[in-house]
Every structure is written in structure tokens, then in C-alpha cells.
Design a protein around this motif. Structure first.
Motif, mmCIF file in Angstrom:
data_model
loop_
_atom_site.group_PDB
_atom_site.id
_atom_site.type_symbol
_atom_site.label_atom_id
_atom_site.label_comp_id
_atom_site.label_asym_id
_atom_site.label_seq_id
_atom_site.Cartn_x
_atom_site.Cartn_y
_atom_site.Cartn_z
ATOM 1 N N ASP A 65 0.848 -1.188 0.000
ATOM 2 C CA ASP A 65 0.000 0.000 0.000
ATOM 3 C C ASP A 65 0.884 1.239 0.000
ATOM 4 O O ASP A 65 1.707 1.425 0.900
ATOM 5 C CB ASP A 65 -0.923 -0.017 1.220
ATOM 6 N N LEU A 66 0.701 2.055 -1.031
ATOM 7 C CA LEU A 66 1.552 3.225 -1.187
ATOM 8 C C LEU A 66 0.695 4.467 -1.397
ATOM 9 O O LEU A 66 -0.435 4.376 -1.876
ATOM 10 C CB LEU A 66 2.472 3.053 -2.409
ATOM 11 N N GLU A 67 1.236 5.599 -1.060
ATOM 12 C CA GLU A 67 0.591 6.847 -1.449
ATOM 13 C C GLU A 67 1.683 7.781 -1.960
ATOM 14 O O GLU A 67 2.875 7.571 -1.711
ATOM 15 C CB GLU A 67 -0.172 7.486 -0.289
ATOM 16 N N CYS A 68 1.265 8.788 -2.713
ATOM 17 C CA CYS A 68 2.269 9.696 -3.264
ATOM 18 C C CYS A 68 1.895 11.144 -3.004
ATOM 19 O O CYS A 68 0.773 11.448 -2.600
ATOM 20 C CB CYS A 68 2.454 9.443 -4.756
ATOM 21 N N GLU A 69 2.850 11.985 -3.262
ATOM 22 C CA GLU A 69 2.673 13.407 -3.005
ATOM 23 C C GLU A 69 3.586 14.149 -3.984
ATOM 24 O O GLU A 69 4.722 13.741 -4.186
ATOM 25 C CB GLU A 69 3.141 13.668 -1.567
ATOM 26 N N GLN A 103 1.786 9.165 -11.432
ATOM 27 C CA GLN A 103 0.974 7.956 -11.250
ATOM 28 C C GLN A 103 1.897 6.837 -10.775
ATOM 29 O O GLN A 103 2.937 6.612 -11.389
ATOM 30 C CB GLN A 103 0.307 7.574 -12.570
ATOM 31 N N GLY A 160 -2.715 -2.293 -7.113
ATOM 32 C CA GLY A 160 -3.183 -0.947 -6.801
ATOM 33 C C GLY A 160 -2.472 0.135 -7.585
ATOM 34 O O GLY A 160 -1.442 -0.104 -8.230
ATOM 35 N N MET A 161 -3.060 1.309 -7.572
ATOM 36 C CA MET A 161 -2.426 2.462 -8.208
ATOM 37 C C MET A 161 -2.890 3.707 -7.467
ATOM 38 O O MET A 161 -3.905 3.704 -6.772
ATOM 39 C CB MET A 161 -2.826 2.581 -9.672
ATOM 40 N N ALA A 162 -2.144 4.772 -7.629
ATOM 41 C CA ALA A 162 -2.545 6.050 -7.057
ATOM 42 C C ALA A 162 -2.000 7.158 -7.937
ATOM 43 O O ALA A 162 -1.009 6.954 -8.656
ATOM 44 C CB ALA A 162 -2.005 6.194 -5.628
ATOM 45 N N THR A 163 -2.665 8.284 -7.927
ATOM 46 C CA THR A 163 -2.108 9.448 -8.618
ATOM 47 C C THR A 163 -2.103 10.609 -7.649
ATOM 48 O O THR A 163 -2.885 10.661 -6.702
ATOM 49 C CB THR A 163 -2.916 9.866 -9.865
ATOM 50 N N CYS A 164 -1.205 11.548 -7.902
ATOM 51 C CA CYS A 164 -1.179 12.778 -7.120
ATOM 52 C C CYS A 164 -0.718 13.896 -8.041
ATOM 53 O O CYS A 164 -0.026 13.644 -9.031
ATOM 54 C CB CYS A 164 -0.284 12.641 -5.904
ATOM 55 N N TRP A 173 1.455 -0.430 -7.919
ATOM 56 C CA TRP A 173 2.020 -1.530 -7.151
ATOM 57 C C TRP A 173 1.127 -2.740 -7.351
ATOM 58 O O TRP A 173 0.090 -2.614 -8.013
ATOM 59 C CB TRP A 173 2.153 -1.154 -5.673
ATOM 60 N N ILE A 180 2.398 3.117 3.148
ATOM 61 C CA ILE A 180 1.429 3.335 4.225
ATOM 62 C C ILE A 180 0.888 2.014 4.783
ATOM 63 O O ILE A 180 -0.091 1.997 5.507
ATOM 64 C CB ILE A 180 0.264 4.240 3.758
#
Lengths: 529, 173
Positions: free
Chosen positions: A22-26, A123, A129-133, A126, A53
């Protein structure tokens, strides 16, 4: 019983497996989520943080992409896959230098405009999952001309041009900027946006058709492109009218064009009944163009809105049959700068437009063939007037009521907006669907989007005075009914014009409370705007 | 009956995939419908209204059949209990691993927000299409992908009553 235990075990296991990474970005730019660039060159440092995270396990970053920065050489370092321990993160910094507003648009991959805005999006991916910021950059003009009585003269040879202020008292010139790529002429200094517009008859682009260029106070030149109407002529005179339109005249063909310098739309054109004046400038007192007919040594006046052209006054013997350039001061003083019979000397005159007498103010060593411009019309409030985009009207019911108090807003083929509720239904429905949930066709969508911008533009004019650009575009909306492409183009221009004053504070009396939920409650899907 | 099904699917498959052949046997491929949803999380905003105006889903760069739905209009994405149905898209289940699955949701120019502190204004979403990479196997398992938008981080600093949308997203299934 045994089965139940297995299920229990599985249900405990599955969520933890699913969230094994689990990852997040900034992203920040110069440590801000929204950066406004006002000075150039500027260094933008994009700081990207990918954080694990997951409470108990390391997470592996499998992929990191940034479509904006990749063409500039960006690649996330350390390169994925990279395992990030618990409570840890990976930070990557990437710097870009922005040389100018134009360069900002290039980096942002957006069309050049007076206020360039773009969003950088990272973007990350993992396992499962994926995340964008994102973070945003806004670039605003470095240096527009201050709209005062400064006289600017150009000295142009081939593809080079020097621009310099001319002191009408001492006749001293101070170079402010020079260009080796654009030989430009036909200058007009816009009191609307503070830029100098000119025609580059000769440039290094290889295009035989003249181009419209825009010059700022520090000499950055933006090539605005060409028009078929410019072909085959050398454009030697130019001026900006009170409404911000740009009128140019050609040397041999005596042709004239009135353009919107921002959109390059042709607003009027024709042929003069005699030779083109070698000098012309719009008079701030009557919004007509006064020129010097070099072959007649007399003055002329031209109205580009009616096409009326008149030569008037006596022969100006002390000026003679010489090429000239001219400019107005904001009080209506007309200054004429001419070659003389001595090729090493130029002369500056003041011409009285009532009795037609030219008074010599002084002489100076000759400049190469050039033009003159000044900001004759007072700038609108000295800066961009406040306008608001349609989002403002969606949530300010009092502003809509005030706007509609002075009458319905006509929208071409669509029903006129009469009530606040009509306006809210138009503003809150998207080009994709009617309020009733019916799909709009491509043409209906374009018409809807244009109607929304038209309502916004009319309300901007009624409430805040609007801008000449807005006025011109709104006039165009009354004639643009048909083609989807034309509607979309106009909608885009109107959207830009409606958004141009967003950074300008509203007058205190017009500030009202925003009430989004209440506005939404007023929507009744009984009709389909 | 079987033949009829195949003849109905054939043009669609050919259209979508540029493939001129259809296995007109017992294993005629069935397109399956998947959902794309949007859900927000926030502690700062009591309401946040956004509308979508276009959606595209591609497999290996080729557009799939997609349909933007009326429920994508005026979505209050600050309501964390509801995942708004934005669009349907169709593909054969076995295709989910055949190439990169990507989605783009274009939002309408402006939305609106109300803060828990009593502030309110409009959201400027003009520069903010939502771009996503979908995980094929997770999609196949769940039949949907839910875009989670972190509104506290996605709604930027106020500027004369407006706030830019700077998408901070995650995908869950």
C-alpha cells in the motif's frame, strides 16, 4: 464447524493479502501544491514522494509515470521496482527551467496564452493498486508594457528588429529589446493586454506569408501564426483600436485588415481608395485612424468600422514627401516621426489635427525603416477587469438575479434565459446530458457549452463591465449558429475571456455568499436546457 | 439461435477490435459489462459536486465500448458512503490480461464545494482529467473499479472563491 473455521481463516487472510502493498504519493513544486510563476527564468523543482502506508509490511513500487515530465528527461529514481520499508518513503526531485511564459506553455504541453496553467500528475502502481497525485503550475506574463504615454519606435532591417522608447523632448532612444528572427513592422500597442502586436513581413520561419507576432516589454516574441489574408502583401502600418482590435495596412495593395489579435479572427477588410498612409494611429478622442499620406504630404482619416476614408488639411510642406510613422498621446496629441531630405537625419513633428499645421519638435540621427506605437487608449482600470467563469454563477444566485434584472439573455437557437432557475439549469447541466438525463448529440453539446459561456459572458458584462474582448466575442455568438466546430472554437475563446480576470478581486458590493447546495435545489428537471 | 447470437456479436467485435474473424462455434465470446465508479473521502468538505462529460477506456491503446451514465452528473463525491456509477464499459473477461487497461474520465469545467468550516466556492476542474490504470485480474474478479478521490488533498488552495482540482486518486475494486 470445520468449514466455518476455514471461512473465518480465509476472511482474515484475504484483506491482508489484498493490502499487502500500500503506497501513497505526493507532488509539490517548489514546496507548493499550486505554484504561480511571475518571473523568468524560473526554476521549478518537482518533489515527488512515494510513501509506504502499509502498517506492518514493506511495499514495492512497481511503476511510476509522469507524462508531463517524461519528455523532459524525467525518470523516477531509484527506478522501480523498489521496495519501501514500513514507515519509509522514497523522494525524487526533478528540476526544470522555465525561460518564459511561452516556454511554460511548451513544458506544460498546453496552448500559449496570457495565463498558462498546467497540472503535473505522478501515477504510481504496485501489486493490485495504483494512485495518482498532482500539483499545478500557473505562469503569468513577465512583463507587459505599462500603458502610459511612452513612444516606442522600431528599427528594422531584414529579419532583425530593435525596439526602443523615443523621448519626444530629447529625441533620445534607449534600446529595450532586439530580435534577430523577426523583422517586424505595423506595430500596435494594446491597452487591453499590454502587448505590442506587429506583423513580421520577414522572418526566419521559412514561411513566405507574413506572421502576426506579439512582443512583450522585455522583448520576448511570440509568433501568433499567419493568415491567408496576409499573403502577398507587405504590411507597414498598424494600430490598436479602442475595442482592442488591430488594424493593419499594406504598402503596395493598399489593403487593410481589422483583426482580433488574440484569436486572429478577421473582423473587417477592404482596400483603401488611394495609397496606404506610411503612418497611422488610432486617435483616443474619436477612435478613428489618422495617417500621413506620404505621396500627397497630407493627412488622412480612416474609419475601419465603416470603411470611410478622407484626405484632409493642407499640404505639409515642412514634412514633405517622406515615409513617416506616427502615434497619439493619451490626450490626443498627434506625433509624426519622418525621414527627411537628409538621409542621416529623422525629424519629429506635432501635427495639429484641427488646423493641419505640423510643428517640428526636433531631429535625430536616422533609424532604419521602422514604425512607431504608443498606448493611446487608457488601460481598462489599469489592469485586467474582474470577470468570473461559469463556475462562479453556478453558486452565486444573487449575482444571477442581478444579471437577469436587466433583461433576459438571448442564446441563439436555444431558449432565452429569463429566470434565475433557467440560468441554474443551464449552468449545472453538463454538455454530456440534459438535466433529465438524456444524452446530447455532439452538436447539442457544442450548443449547450456555448450557451453556458454566453450567459456567463453577458453576466460578466452586466455585473462587472466586462472587457472589449468579451464584447467582441459575444457579438460573434449572435452570428455563430451553425457549425459544431465554429461553436466549439468560439466557446473556447469565450471560456478564456470569462476566466481571464479570475485573479482580480471583485468589488466589495458584488461579493456575495456562495450557496452550492441551495442552488442545486433550485434545479427542476421539467425542461431540458 | 446460436447463429443469431453470433451474427449479432460479429459486427460489434469486428468494430471494436478490428478483427475480421469470429469464432462462430460453441465458444462465441460474450462481452461482459464492467462498472467504473467514483467515490470521495474528505474531512474538510461537507459537499463536493462534480460532473463527468466524457469517459474513455482503452485496452492496449484501442478504445473499448464505453457508456457515460446520467448518474455521473452532479455527483456529491464528498459523500463517502456512495460510489457514484460513472460509466459502463465492455470487454471479454479473458481480455483483461491482453494489454494495458487504461481509463480517462473528463470532468465538466466546474464543480462546487462547501467546507465543513462554512466556506463555499467552485471547483475548477478544467485541467484535471482523471487518468487511471486498471488491474485486469482485480477488475475481472469484482466487475468494477472504484476511483477513490482524496478530496482533502485534491482540492487545492483557494483563489478568489475557487479551488483547483489536483487529482489525488487511488483505485480499489
Amino acid at each position: 464447524m470445520r468449514l466455518k473455521r476455514q471461512w473465518l481463516l480465509l476472511s482474515l487472510l484475504v484483506p491482508s493479502l489484498a493490502a499487502a502493498h500500500d503506497l501513497e504519493c505526493e507532488v509539490s513544486i517548489n514546496e507548493q501544491s499550486t505554484l504561480v510563476v511571475r518571473e523568468y527564468p524560473a526554476t521549478l523543482t518537482f518533489r515527488q514522494v512515494v510513501r509506504n502506508i502499509h502498517p506492518t509490511l514493506p511495499s514495492t513500487l512497481q511503476e511510476a509515470t509522469d507524462p508531463l515530465l517524461e519528455p523532459l528527461g524525467w525518470s523516477f529514481t531509484p527506478p522501480p521496482p523498489v521496495a519501501i520499508p514500513v514507515n519509509d518513503s522514497r523522494t525524487y526531485e526533478f528540476s526544470v527551467t522555465v525561460e518564459s511564459l511561452e516556454d511554460c506553455a511548451r513544458i506544460g504541453q498546453v496552448p500559449p496564452s496570457e495565463s498558462v496553467e498546467f497540472t503535473d500528475t505522478l501515477q504510481i502502481g504496485w501489486d493490485q493498486g495504483m494512485a495518482t497525485c498532482s500539483a499545478r503550475v500557473q505562469c503569468v506574463p513577465a512583463d507587459t508594457f505599462v500603458c502610459d504615454d511612452t513612444l516606442y519606435v522600431s528599427s528594422s532591417a531584414g529579419t532583425s528588429t530593435e525596439l526602443m522608447p523615443l523621448d519626444p523632448t530629447t529625441l533620445a532612444t534607449t534600446p529595450v529589446s532586439s530580435s534577430t528572427g523577426f523583422g517586424y513592422d505595423a506595430m500596435g500597442l494594446s491597452h487591453i493586454d499590454g502587448y505590442l502586436y506587429a506583423i513580421s513581413n520577414r522572418n526566419l520561419s521559412g514561411d513566405p506569408i507574413p506572421h502576426v507576432v506579439r512582443v512583450d516589454r522585455v522583448g520576448n516574441i511570440e509568433d501568433l501564426g499567419s493568415l491567408p489574408e496576409l499573403a502577398g502583401q507587405e504590411w507597414i502600418v498598424g494600430t490598436i483600436m479602442e475595442d482592442g482590435s488591430y488594424v493593419i495596412g499594406s504598402f503596395l495593395g493598399s489593403q487593410w485588415l481589422r483583426l482580433n489579435p488574440v484569436t486572429l479572427e478577421v473582423l473587417g477588410q477592404g482596400t483603401l481608395p488611394t495609397t496606404t498612409p506610411t503612418a497611422w494611429a488610432a486617435n483616443p478622442l474619436d477612435n478613428k485612424i489618422y495617417g500621413y499620406q506620404s505621396y500627397l504630404a497630407r493627412m488622412s482619416v480612416f474609419d475601419p468600422y465603416t470603411g470611410d476614408f478622407t484626405v484632409f488639411g493642407p499640404v505639409l510642406g515642412n514634412v514633405g514627401i517622406q515615409p513617416c510613422s506616427c502615434a497619439f498621446q493619451q490626450d490626443g496629441t498627434f506625433l509624426l516621426y519622418c525621414y527627411t531630405s537628409d538621409p542621416t537625419v529623422d525629424a519629429l513633428f506635432e501635427v495639429d489635427l484641427v488646423n493641419g499645421v505640423a510643428t517640428l519638435l526636433g531631429s535625430t540621427p536616422s533609424l532604419a525603416a521602422g514604425d512607431m506605437a504608443s498606448c493611446a487608449f487608457p488601460p481598462a482600470q489599469g489592469a485586467t477587469p474582474a470577470v468570473r467563469p461559469s463556475g462562479y454563477y453556478m453558486i452565486h444566485e444573487a449575482a444571477l438575479e442581478r444579471c437577469l434584472a436587466s433583461g433576459p439573455v438571448k442564446l441563439g437557437l436555444l431558449p432565452a434565459v429569463v429566470t434565475k432557475e433557467d440560468a441554474l439549469r443551464l449552468l449545472w447541466s453538463s454538455p454530456a446530458f440534459t438535466l433529465g438525463g438524456e444524452h446530447r448529440s455532439e452538436e447539442q453539446a457544442a450548443r449547450h457549452a456555448l450557451a453556458r459561456q454566453t450567459l456567463t459572458g453577458v453576466c460578466n458584462q452586466r455585473l462587472f463591465g466586462g472587457t472589449p474582448e468579451l464584447q467582441r466575442l459575444l457579438l460573434d455568438t449572435t452570428t455563430t449558429l451553425g457549425r459544431t466546430r465554429a461553436m466549439s472554437r468560439l466557446e473556447r475563446h469565450l471560456g478564456e475571456a470569462n476566466g481571464r480576470g479570475l485573479d482580480v478581486a471583485l468589488p466589495f458590493s458584488l461579493r456575495g455568499r456562495a450557496t452550492p447546495s441551495h442552488a442545486l435545489e433550485q434545479l427542476q428537471p421539467r425542461s431540458s436546457p | 439461435m446460436k447463429k443469431q447470437t453470433c451474427s449479432r456479436i460479429l459486427p460489434l467485435v469486428a468494430l471494436l477490435w478490428g478483427v475480421g474473424l469470429c469464432a462462430c462455434g460453441d465458444s462465441a465470446p460474450e462481452l461482459q459489462r464492467y462498472e467504473l465508479r467514483l467515490q470521495g473521502t474528505t474531512s474538510r468538505f461537507s459537499t463536493t459536486y462534480l460532473s463527468a462529460t466524457a469517459v474513455q477506456v482503452t485496452l492496449g491503446g484501442a478504445p473499448l465500448r464505453t457508456e457515460l451514465l446520467p448518474s455521473s452528473q452532479r455527483m456529491n463525491v464528498a459523500n463517502a458512503t456512495h460510489a457514484h456509477l460513472v460509466a459502463h464499459f465492455w470487454l471479454r473477461p479473458e481480455q483483461v490480461r491482453e494489454g494495458a487497461l487504461e481509463a480517462t474520465v473528463v470532468l465538466d469545467d466546474f464543480g462546487a464545494f462547501e467546507g465543513t468550516d462554512g466556506s463555499a466556492g467552485f471547483v475548477d476542474a478544467r485541467e484535471a482529467p482523471l487518468r487511471l490504470k486498471l488491474q485486469g485480474d482485480a477488475l475481472e474478479r469484482n466487475g468494477r473499479a472504484v476511483i477513490h478521490i482524496d478530496l482533502d488533498r485534491s482540492i487545492g488552495a483557494e483563489r478568489q472563491g475557487s479551488r483547483p482540482l489536483l487529482p489525488h486518486l487511488r483505485l480499489v475494486y
